[in-house]
Scaffold this motif. Sequence first.
Motif, PDB file in Angstrom:
ATOM      1  N   ASP A 111      53.459 117.803  48.543  1.00 43.93           N
ATOM      2  CA  ASP A 111      54.938 118.352  48.801  1.00 43.93           C
ATOM      3  C   ASP A 111      55.781 118.718  47.412  1.00 43.93           C
ATOM      4  O   ASP A 111      57.012 118.871  47.756  1.00 43.93           O
ATOM      5  CB  ASP A 111      55.613 117.327  49.743  1.00 43.93           C
ATOM      6  CG  ASP A 111      54.905 117.481  51.165  1.00 43.93           C
ATOM      7  OD1 ASP A 111      54.226 118.320  51.682  1.00 43.93           O
ATOM      8  OD2 ASP A 111      54.910 116.285  51.850  1.00 43.93           O
ATOM      9  N   ARG A 135      56.564 125.619  53.380  1.00 44.43           N
ATOM     10  CA  ARG A 135      55.551 125.504  54.822  1.00 44.43           C
ATOM     11  C   ARG A 135      55.692 126.490  56.104  1.00 44.43           C
ATOM     12  O   ARG A 135      55.096 126.504  56.849  1.00 44.43           O
ATOM     13  CB  ARG A 135      55.596 123.905  55.258  1.00 44.43           C
ATOM     14  CG  ARG A 135      55.187 123.132  54.224  1.00 44.43           C
ATOM     15  CD  ARG A 135      54.182 123.111  53.506  1.00 44.43           C
ATOM     16  NE  ARG A 135      53.771 122.066  52.683  1.00 44.43           N
ATOM     17  CZ  ARG A 135      52.550 121.801  52.005  1.00 44.43           C
ATOM     18  NH1 ARG A 135      51.930 122.824  51.943  1.00 44.43           N
ATOM     19  NH2 ARG A 135      52.441 120.854  50.939  1.00 44.43           N
ATOM     20  N   HIS A 136      56.850 127.309  55.874  1.00 46.68           N
ATOM     21  CA  HIS A 136      57.264 128.143  56.998  1.00 46.68           C
ATOM     22  C   HIS A 136      56.221 129.257  56.872  1.00 46.68           C
ATOM     23  O   HIS A 136      56.187 130.001  55.886  1.00 46.68           O
ATOM     24  CB  HIS A 136      58.757 128.889  56.908  1.00 46.68           C
ATOM     25  CG  HIS A 136      59.130 129.539  57.818  1.00 46.68           C
ATOM     26  ND1 HIS A 136      58.847 129.443  59.318  1.00 46.68           N
ATOM     27  CD2 HIS A 136      59.506 130.746  57.836  1.00 46.68           C
ATOM     28  CE1 HIS A 136      59.253 130.330  59.899  1.00 46.68           C
ATOM     29  NE2 HIS A 136      59.709 131.160  59.205  1.00 46.68           N
ATOM     30  N   TYR A 156      54.964 131.200  51.345  1.00 45.89           N
ATOM     31  CA  TYR A 156      54.038 130.359  52.224  1.00 45.89           C
ATOM     32  C   TYR A 156      52.961 129.594  51.695  1.00 45.89           C
ATOM     33  O   TYR A 156      51.874 130.474  51.321  1.00 45.89           O
ATOM     34  CB  TYR A 156      53.722 130.826  53.658  1.00 45.89           C
ATOM     35  CG  TYR A 156      52.897 130.207  54.477  1.00 45.89           C
ATOM     36  CD1 TYR A 156      53.258 128.829  54.942  1.00 45.89           C
ATOM     37  CD2 TYR A 156      51.835 130.438  55.058  1.00 45.89           C
ATOM     38  CE1 TYR A 156      52.690 128.115  55.951  1.00 45.89           C
ATOM     39  CE2 TYR A 156      50.870 129.795  55.968  1.00 45.89           C
ATOM     40  CZ  TYR A 156      51.505 128.544  56.348  1.00 45.89           C
ATOM     41  OH  TYR A 156      50.602 127.742  57.364  1.00 45.89           O
ATOM     42  N   PRO A 176      50.368 126.723  52.677  1.00 49.62           N
ATOM     43  CA  PRO A 176      50.113 125.460  53.730  1.00 49.62           C
ATOM     44  C   PRO A 176      49.397 124.455  52.927  1.00 49.62           C
ATOM     45  O   PRO A 176      49.105 124.639  51.830  1.00 49.62           O
ATOM     46  CB  PRO A 176      49.069 126.336  54.849  1.00 49.62           C
ATOM     47  CG  PRO A 176      48.353 127.488  54.012  1.00 49.62           C
ATOM     48  CD  PRO A 176      49.449 127.842  52.759  1.00 49.62           C
ATOM     49  N   VAL A 177      49.045 123.402  53.710  1.00 51.81           N
ATOM     50  CA  VAL A 177      48.410 122.146  53.069  1.00 51.81           C
ATOM     51  C   VAL A 177      47.021 122.362  52.714  1.00 51.81           C
ATOM     52  O   VAL A 177      46.480 121.759  52.000  1.00 51.81           O
ATOM     53  CB  VAL A 177      48.690 120.811  54.196  1.00 51.81           C
ATOM     54  CG1 VAL A 177      50.206 120.477  54.252  1.00 51.81           C
ATOM     55  CG2 VAL A 177      48.148 121.111  55.500  1.00 51.81           C
TER      56      VAL A 177
END
Length: 410
Positions: free
Chosen positions: A292, A276-277, A283, A285-286
């Motif tokens: 998760d 999530r960085h 990377y 994102p949601v």
Amino acid sequence: MLCFQFIFQVNMALLQWVYTGRRKWKGKLEVVALLIIATLCLLIILQTDFQGKKSQATRQYRVLTKPKPEPQSPAVFLSLAPQCERNSSVSKIQGFSTLPKLIQDFLFYQHCRHFPMLLNSPGKCGGPENSADVFLLLVIKSSPSNYERREVLRKTWASERLQSNMWIRTVFISGTTGDGFEKERLNKLLELENREYQDIIQWDFDDTFYNLTLKQILFLEWMERFCPDVHFLLNGDDDIFANTDNMVQYLMGLDDNDGSKHLFIGHLIQNVGPIRHPGSKYYIPVQVHKSDRYPPYCGGGGFLLSRYSSRVIYNMSHSIPLLPIDDVYMGMCLEKAGLAPRSHMGVKTAGLYIPSGQQEANNPCYYREVLLVHRFLPKHIFIMWHEIHREDLDCAKKTTVSVQNEIFMD
């Protein structure tokens, strides 16, 4: 026999007709009728002979002659798929404006599954009906600018050849890079390569990290059409060192699996989830992937799979939104089908651990027994391939290989 006698009589009648110089219409019609009947007899004989040969017992793997490429015909084979329009509605997703541009672009075009084909190799497997003659198809992801890598691979582990009486064939899959003159120049490079080697498939989409999954799905669609019955595939990057000799031996030794059953092996990764960085290359994102967790998957540098598993992945992909991380996406497709990837100790996409350190990293004895190692420079691939095939290579001293630490060649 009756047909052969009849054909002989027709030939004699023709000679007599020509010799006497008769030109009456009645005589002509009689000869034409005789010719038609004789031709039908000949076709019946040939068809009977063909069916007889076809019914002969065959081995598990058909090993005939080298599959002959079908004639190239861009007008017939190149896709006419229109350019996909972006989905502007995704900009309404919560937090969309805070996402990096690469992620925004991915979401704009995530729905796109079809792109115009610029280059094709339709006869790579000798045509769909002969594709079972190909035991191992090497599917190599390569960007247009990686000319040197492709040239080295063609001369080393990706060379098309008969290995242990089994055919290995190779195809490079690519998109486009650059704009304007640069894009045109690189497309011309691939066109010239394909004219000589007939081993490149190219679609008109941006060849970027975030489109690797798209590249994989487009290839699986291509395979369904042109190479549906190959037995096994190596799917990998153009910077791996692959011991394809060992791969053939391993696949031939599988119990009761000629490619018609599930097989998906590589460097297994499990119990991980999205990074999530925003600063990471990986990377997610949601807005792209809410969960998760990732399913178990094999590192995308290189893995082996059967035609059965490749077809399962393609079928499952129709109902799973694309994810930028291509190896994770393969795992998602397998999980939905109730299948799982497996680990193989010979696949080292995380690099080799050399007990004695970097100075021994070039010892060919460490690479003679593996299936695949990731991240090699072209010059090191060329050297290592010839080193492991040296007749005087002595590897009597046991060498151990693990993935505890990473030693890369670049």
